[in-house]
Design a protein around this motif. Sequence first.
Motif, PDB file in Angstrom:
ATOM      1  N   ASP A 162       0.866  -1.191   0.000  1.00 59.67           N
ATOM      2  CA  ASP A 162       0.000   0.000   0.000  1.00 59.67           C
ATOM      3  C   ASP A 162       0.894   1.229   0.000  1.00 59.67           C
ATOM      4  N   PRO A 163       0.358   2.393  -0.388  1.00 55.73           N
ATOM      5  CA  PRO A 163       1.182   3.611  -0.476  1.00 55.73           C
ATOM      6  C   PRO A 163       1.636   4.136   0.875  1.00 55.73           C
ATOM      7  N   LEU A 180       1.578  10.107  -4.514  1.00 53.23           N
ATOM      8  CA  LEU A 180       1.292   8.729  -4.125  1.00 53.23           C
ATOM      9  C   LEU A 180      -0.165   8.373  -4.426  1.00 53.23           C
ATOM     10  N   ARG A 181      -1.071   9.296  -4.186  1.00 52.99           N
ATOM     11  CA  ARG A 181      -2.487   9.016  -4.460  1.00 52.99           C
ATOM     12  C   ARG A 181      -2.748   8.817  -5.943  1.00 52.99           C
ATOM     13  N   ARG A 182      -2.045   9.551  -6.794  1.00 52.53           N
ATOM     14  CA  ARG A 182      -2.341   9.494  -8.223  1.00 52.53           C
ATOM     15  C   ARG A 182      -1.525   8.442  -8.959  1.00 52.53           C
ATOM     16  N   ARG A 234      20.938  10.804   6.921  1.00 52.31           N
ATOM     17  CA  ARG A 234      20.083   9.633   6.731  1.00 52.31           C
ATOM     18  C   ARG A 234      19.825   9.450   5.240  1.00 52.31           C
ATOM     19  N   ILE A 235      19.949   8.222   4.748  1.00 57.16           N
ATOM     20  CA  ILE A 235      19.733   7.916   3.345  1.00 57.16           C
ATOM     21  C   ILE A 235      18.273   7.538   3.137  1.00 57.16           C
ATOM     22  N   VAL A 236      17.619   8.213   2.176  1.00 56.79           N
ATOM     23  CA  VAL A 236      16.225   7.930   1.830  1.00 56.79           C
ATOM     24  C   VAL A 236      16.106   7.884   0.313  1.00 56.79           C
ATOM     25  N   ILE A 237      15.030   7.299  -0.176  1.00 56.73           N
ATOM     26  CA  ILE A 237      14.788   7.212  -1.607  1.00 56.73           C
ATOM     27  C   ILE A 237      13.977   8.423  -2.060  1.00 56.73           C
ATOM     28  N   ASP A 238      14.319   8.949  -3.222  1.00 51.06           N
ATOM     29  CA  ASP A 238      13.506  10.000  -3.846  1.00 51.06           C
ATOM     30  C   ASP A 238      12.473   9.286  -4.722  1.00 51.06           C
ATOM     31  N   TRP A 239      11.294   9.054  -4.122  1.00 49.50           N
ATOM     32  CA  TRP A 239      10.297   8.221  -4.782  1.00 49.50           C
ATOM     33  C   TRP A 239       9.777   8.874  -6.055  1.00 49.50           C
ATOM     34  N   GLU A 240       9.537  10.161  -6.043  1.00 49.93           N
ATOM     35  CA  GLU A 240       9.013  10.840  -7.230  1.00 49.93           C
ATOM     36  C   GLU A 240      10.012  10.803  -8.379  1.00 49.93           C
ATOM     37  N   ALA A 241      11.292  10.986  -8.068  1.00 50.05           N
ATOM     38  CA  ALA A 241      12.302  10.896  -9.123  1.00 50.05           C
ATOM     39  C   ALA A 241      12.456   9.460  -9.603  1.00 50.05           C
ATOM     40  N   THR A 242      12.361   8.488  -8.686  1.00 54.44           N
ATOM     41  CA  THR A 242      12.488   7.092  -9.081  1.00 54.44           C
ATOM     42  C   THR A 242      11.354   6.674 -10.002  1.00 54.44           C
ATOM     43  N   MET A 243      10.134   7.090  -9.685  1.00 55.39           N
ATOM     44  CA  MET A 243       8.988   6.734 -10.517  1.00 55.39           C
ATOM     45  C   MET A 243       8.827   7.677 -11.706  1.00 55.39           C
ATOM     46  N   GLY A 244       9.597   8.788 -11.739  1.00 54.39           N
ATOM     47  CA  GLY A 244       9.528   9.725 -12.858  1.00 54.39           C
ATOM     48  C   GLY A 244       8.201  10.446 -12.964  1.00 54.39           C
ATOM     49  N   GLY A 246       5.500  13.610 -12.062  1.00 52.77           N
ATOM     50  CA  GLY A 246       5.422  15.035 -11.827  1.00 52.77           C
ATOM     51  C   GLY A 246       3.961  15.406 -11.655  1.00 52.77           C
ATOM     52  N   GLU A 247       3.613  16.535 -12.196  1.00 50.34           N
ATOM     53  CA  GLU A 247       2.198  16.897 -12.159  1.00 50.34           C
ATOM     54  C   GLU A 247       1.378  16.033 -13.107  1.00 50.34           C
ATOM     55  N   ALA A 248       2.046  15.387 -14.031  1.00 53.66           N
ATOM     56  CA  ALA A 248       1.366  14.460 -14.941  1.00 53.66           C
ATOM     57  C   ALA A 248       2.403  13.548 -15.563  1.00 53.66           C
ATOM     58  N   LYS A 249       1.918  12.428 -16.114  1.00 58.70           N
ATOM     59  CA  LYS A 249       2.749  11.525 -16.880  1.00 58.70           C
ATOM     60  C   LYS A 249       2.398  11.667 -18.357  1.00 58.70           C
ATOM     61  N   ILE A 250       3.305  11.173 -19.199  1.00 54.91           N
ATOM     62  CA  ILE A 250       3.080  11.304 -20.641  1.00 54.91           C
ATOM     63  C   ILE A 250       1.822  10.552 -21.055  1.00 54.91           C
TER      64      ILE A 250
END
Length: 359
Positions: A162-163, A180-182, A234-244, A246-250
């Motif tokens: 789950d998110p 995460l919701r979208r 502390r090392i964390v993942i950049d989830w938005e950059a990993t999933m690519g 933004g405000e929208a996907k192609i």
Amino acid sequence: MLKKGASRKGMRRRQALAASASVKDEDVTVPVRKPAVVKLEPIATPAKEITRIEPNTAAPPAEVISPSKAGEQTWGRQKSLYQHRFVWYFFTAAIVLMFCAIAYVISRSDPNSGTSATMPFALEVVNEETPIRLPMPLYQQNPYQVQLRCTDILRQVADARDPQTIPPLARSTPTLEASLRRHWKRWESMPKIEQNDELLIDVTEVQGRDFLMISGLCENGSPFLAFFVEIDQRIVIDWEATMGVGEAKIDTLTQHPTEHPITMRAIVSPSPYYLPSLPETDYESFQLTFAGSDSVIWGYAPRGSLAHQQINALLLQQNELLEVVNEARVTLRLRKTPGPSSQYRFFITEVLHKDWVMP
């Protein structure tokens, strides 16, 4: 005294014979033959003509020397003293000038006053105390522990049900909850983390923000690319950059184009696609794609604009001495173009960042 057996008469007879014999021997003369004298007269011999061989006064033909042979003839020859003389003159002059300069500096200084020499020109010493900047201090201290931490986070994100599992592991941004919701969904295949030889790890930066990239393959053969940053040791993942995201996907943008400018993460590459309304003389065309998606849109940057210069700097198209890059990851802002099929054509109004990690 007469010897025994001898008489006076016999002795006289022998003396008379001896005297007569000596006389006869002296009277007989044996003629001596002289060798015959042969007179040699010169015999006339016929005169023979002796041919005189005169040296050939004609000059021999000049030998034609090829350039390669001429070079071979000069090999090993030492330079004349005349040629070496200029070299020695140069070094002698340099040494004399150096000593003159030292003498001039010493003469301008006053050892009693304790002041330094006065130079005819001013020298300004600038102390640049710029600290050496190392990307990701934790990674520099212990790269192996950081890699283990990153692969463990990646495993948990890929296996999340789950998110709500993502925020404790991810970089906190104002848009994280909405993204995460979208856009959240389970990974179709787990990444091959155990095979470290197939993982590519790189540390780089964007506008002062250091980040670490890990790329590899999933179990189904699809590629993955994950971004990690360091926040408060502390090392964390950049989830938005990993999933690519933004405000929208192609994929969603082609189905539901918006009239408002929109921020997107995309892969930009050169494109030869132009239209009469978007001529090549005024715009440069770029193709925008995303890994794992078959959708394609085109972005047009006005020639000479800041966005056009930034993209060309990323692709290195304006420098012939450097290698041209076919594609680059970019975070940019797009605005829809007017006219039909506008969901596939957009103006590139701003290049926010190179790569997908926000500063």
